[in-house]
Design a protein around this motif. Structure first.
Motif, PDB file in Angstrom:
ATOM      1  N   GLU A  71       0.840  -1.197   0.000  1.00  0.00           N
ATOM      2  CA  GLU A  71       0.000   0.000   0.000  1.00  0.00           C
ATOM      3  C   GLU A  71       0.875   1.247   0.000  1.00  0.00           C
ATOM      4  O   GLU A  71       0.909   2.019   0.961  1.00  0.00           O
ATOM      5  CB  GLU A  71      -0.945  -0.021   1.200  1.00  0.00           C
ATOM      6  CG  GLU A  71      -1.989  -1.121   1.121  1.00  0.00           C
ATOM      7  CD  GLU A  71      -2.998  -1.047   2.233  1.00  0.00           C
ATOM      8  OE1 GLU A  71      -2.714  -0.400   3.271  1.00  0.00           O
ATOM      9  OE2 GLU A  71      -4.094  -1.613   2.075  1.00  0.00           O
ATOM     10  N   ILE A  72       1.595   1.411  -1.088  1.00  0.00           N
ATOM     11  CA  ILE A  72       2.500   2.546  -1.245  1.00  0.00           C
ATOM     12  C   ILE A  72       2.656   2.786  -2.743  1.00  0.00           C
ATOM     13  O   ILE A  72       2.563   1.849  -3.544  1.00  0.00           O
ATOM     14  CB  ILE A  72       3.863   2.261  -0.575  1.00  0.00           C
ATOM     15  CG1 ILE A  72       4.724   3.520  -0.529  1.00  0.00           C
ATOM     16  CG2 ILE A  72       4.580   1.113  -1.247  1.00  0.00           C
ATOM     17  CD1 ILE A  72       5.949   3.361   0.374  1.00  0.00           C
ATOM     18  N   SER A  73       2.849   4.030  -3.142  1.00  0.00           N
ATOM     19  CA  SER A  73       3.039   4.335  -4.559  1.00  0.00           C
ATOM     20  C   SER A  73       4.283   3.624  -5.069  1.00  0.00           C
ATOM     21  O   SER A  73       5.325   3.648  -4.412  1.00  0.00           O
ATOM     22  CB  SER A  73       3.182   5.839  -4.751  1.00  0.00           C
ATOM     23  OG  SER A  73       2.008   6.501  -4.365  1.00  0.00           O
ATOM     24  N   LYS A  74       4.177   3.011  -6.241  1.00  0.00           N
ATOM     25  CA  LYS A  74       5.294   2.201  -6.734  1.00  0.00           C
ATOM     26  C   LYS A  74       5.288   2.132  -8.249  1.00  0.00           C
ATOM     27  O   LYS A  74       4.264   2.348  -8.907  1.00  0.00           O
ATOM     28  CB  LYS A  74       5.227   0.796  -6.156  1.00  0.00           C
ATOM     29  CG  LYS A  74       3.940   0.052  -6.446  1.00  0.00           C
ATOM     30  CD  LYS A  74       3.885  -1.262  -5.706  1.00  0.00           C
ATOM     31  CE  LYS A  74       2.515  -1.910  -5.782  1.00  0.00           C
ATOM     32  NZ  LYS A  74       1.486  -1.143  -5.026  1.00  0.00           N
ATOM     33  N   ALA A  75       6.459   1.804  -8.779  1.00  0.00           N
ATOM     34  CA  ALA A  75       6.624   1.501 -10.197  1.00  0.00           C
ATOM     35  C   ALA A  75       7.692   0.423 -10.295  1.00  0.00           C
ATOM     36  O   ALA A  75       8.581   0.333  -9.447  1.00  0.00           O
ATOM     37  CB  ALA A  75       7.018   2.741 -10.993  1.00  0.00           C
ATOM     38  N   ALA A  76       7.601  -0.394 -11.333  1.00  0.00           N
ATOM     39  CA  ALA A  76       8.522  -1.529 -11.475  1.00  0.00           C
ATOM     40  C   ALA A  76       8.774  -1.803 -12.944  1.00  0.00           C
ATOM     41  O   ALA A  76       7.973  -1.444 -13.822  1.00  0.00           O
ATOM     42  CB  ALA A  76       7.941  -2.770 -10.800  1.00  0.00           C
ATOM     43  N   VAL A  77       9.894  -2.459 -13.201  1.00  0.00           N
ATOM     44  CA  VAL A  77      10.191  -2.949 -14.543  1.00  0.00           C
ATOM     45  C   VAL A  77      10.707  -4.379 -14.400  1.00  0.00           C
ATOM     46  O   VAL A  77      11.325  -4.727 -13.395  1.00  0.00           O
ATOM     47  CB  VAL A  77      11.215  -2.032 -15.257  1.00  0.00           C
ATOM     48  CG1 VAL A  77      12.574  -2.101 -14.588  1.00  0.00           C
ATOM     49  CG2 VAL A  77      11.309  -2.350 -16.733  1.00  0.00           C
ATOM     50  N   MET A  78      10.406  -5.212 -15.376  1.00  0.00           N
ATOM     51  CA  MET A  78      10.786  -6.619 -15.304  1.00  0.00           C
ATOM     52  C   MET A  78      12.219  -6.827 -15.757  1.00  0.00           C
ATOM     53  O   MET A  78      12.693  -6.191 -16.699  1.00  0.00           O
ATOM     54  CB  MET A  78       9.853  -7.461 -16.180  1.00  0.00           C
ATOM     55  CG  MET A  78       8.382  -7.300 -15.866  1.00  0.00           C
ATOM     56  SD  MET A  78       7.951  -7.884 -14.225  1.00  0.00           S
ATOM     57  CE  MET A  78       7.587  -9.585 -14.594  1.00  0.00           C
ATOM     58  N   GLY A  79      12.921  -7.755 -15.075  1.00  0.00           N
ATOM     59  CA  GLY A  79      14.292  -8.089 -15.435  1.00  0.00           C
ATOM     60  C   GLY A  79      14.373  -9.374 -16.228  1.00  0.00           C
ATOM     61  O   GLY A  79      13.367 -10.044 -16.476  1.00  0.00           O
ATOM     62  N   ASN A  80      15.588  -9.763 -16.607  1.00  0.00           N
ATOM     63  CA  ASN A  80      15.765 -10.976 -17.398  1.00  0.00           C
ATOM     64  C   ASN A  80      15.337 -12.222 -16.625  1.00  0.00           C
ATOM     65  O   ASN A  80      14.760 -13.151 -17.195  1.00  0.00           O
ATOM     66  CB  ASN A  80      17.217 -11.111 -17.868  1.00  0.00           C
ATOM     67  CG  ASN A  80      18.231 -11.047 -16.743  1.00  0.00           C
ATOM     68  OD1 ASN A  80      18.304 -10.059 -16.011  1.00  0.00           O
ATOM     69  ND2 ASN A  80      19.041 -12.086 -16.599  1.00  0.00           N
ATOM     70  N   HIS A  81      15.569 -12.252 -15.313  1.00  0.00           N
ATOM     71  CA  HIS A  81      15.170 -13.430 -14.537  1.00  0.00           C
ATOM     72  C   HIS A  81      13.647 -13.562 -14.444  1.00  0.00           C
ATOM     73  O   HIS A  81      13.137 -14.656 -14.180  1.00  0.00           O
ATOM     74  CB  HIS A  81      15.778 -13.377 -13.134  1.00  0.00           C
ATOM     75  CG  HIS A  81      17.198 -13.842 -13.086  1.00  0.00           C
ATOM     76  ND1 HIS A  81      17.555 -15.139 -12.793  1.00  0.00           N
ATOM     77  CD2 HIS A  81      18.356 -13.188 -13.325  1.00  0.00           C
ATOM     78  CE1 HIS A  81      18.871 -15.264 -12.840  1.00  0.00           C
ATOM     79  NE2 HIS A  81      19.383 -14.088 -13.159  1.00  0.00           N
TER      80      HIS A  81
END
Length: 307
Positions: free
Chosen positions: A60-70
């Protein structure tokens, strides 16, 4: 859920480096104790570790992500598919991760944060790094991208669709152009040793954003672990460009260690004030959720020592 500090001109950002299955409920608690407003995840949650991503997606916090090779380990290559632990005709763990993250996944996309008048733009998802494009098929299949030029264009399109002129770039691997020594932020530290292993498409997109007059205080990424393979020298984790952009490699691996019976977990912390990075540090949080150690990586104003 947005942080309570939305009206403040000071933004406290946590960058979580390559997780590799080292994520616990206590990590979410630690983030709350650290008082961060925004969390950026650079990918490599694990080898298609759906449950790790599920836990992170529920924060429950503002977030952003990107996917890695794994995060496409059993899907992106023939070698990985042969070792796949699930029936790929019935399940798609890559898609499950993407579905769980939803709009928080910014690979080839962007996420606007009106509270802070900034946009997070993601680089190429599933990147392995370097000038030769590995894991190319998954980008072609899922995003219709067939070349590094098209990849740069897709990242640039996300920049152009951003609601705000202040852009934070988030990648799994960093951009090319940060040096070709093994210890540089994206330097190649395995045989043959040396060479710039940054992503050229990411670098090109950032250059185009700078040329378009965007304010880019931070570019953050991981993939290239801080501990080098061939020497005891640690990787250079931070670089400040002539334009004033801070490039931060957050991949301190392993991110959770045991020390004298205490479990320590690391986060990179970035302070953003009026669209400028004023401090970046690597912290280790202990069992009591207090900062046990802090390494200042960058500070805009040096501390004046008493006479």
């Amino acid at each position: 859920m947005t942080s309570q500090k939305t009206q403040s001109t000071t933004l406290k950002i946590a960058v979580v480096g390559d997780i590799h299955d080292q994520w616990e409920v206590e990590d979410g608690i630690a983030l709350k104790h650290l008082g961060v407003d925004l969390v950026l995840f650079v990918g490599d949650f694990g080898n298609e570790s759906v449950e790790v991503v599920r836990t992170i997606a529920s924060l429950e916090i503002s977030k952003a992500a990107v996917m890695g090779n794994h995060d496409a380990w059993f899907t992106a290559t023939e070698w990985g598919r042969k070792k796949c632990p699930y029936d790929r005709s019935k399940e798609d763990w890559v898609q499950e991760q993407l579905d769980l993250l939803g709009s928080a996944h910014v690979g080839y996309a962007k996420l606007d944060f009106p509270a802070w008048n900034l946009t997070v733009v993601g680089g190429r998802p599933f990147t392995w790094g370097g000038p030769e494009w590995r894991f190319a098929e998954i980008c072609k299949e899922r995003y219709g991208v067939t070349s590094l030029e098209e990849s740069a264009d897709k990242i640039t399109a996300a920049v152009q669709s951003a609601a705000y002129d202040t852009i934070l770039f988030l990648g799994h691997n960093g951009p090319s152009g940060l040096g070709d020594r093994p210890e540089d932020p994206c330097g190649k530290d395995w045989h043959p040793i040396g060479g710039d292993f940054g992503d050229p498409d990411f670098g090109e997109a950032i250059s185009q954003a700078i040329a378009a007059g965007k304010n880019i205080p931070l570019v953050t990424f991981g993939h290239m672990h801080h501990a080098l393979r061939h020497t005891k020298v640690l990787r250079k984790t931070i670089f400040r460009s002539p334009e004033g952009t801070i490039y931060l490699n957050a991949a301190s691996v392993p991110r959770i260690v045991e020390n004298d019976g205490q479990k320590l977990r690391n986060f990179s912390l970035v302070t953003l004030e009026a669209g400028v990075v004023t401090q970046a540090s690597l912290v280790w949080v202990g069992n009591d959720f207090q900062v046990a150690t802090e390494e200042i990586l960058w500070r805009s104003h040096p501390v004046v020592q008493p006479a």
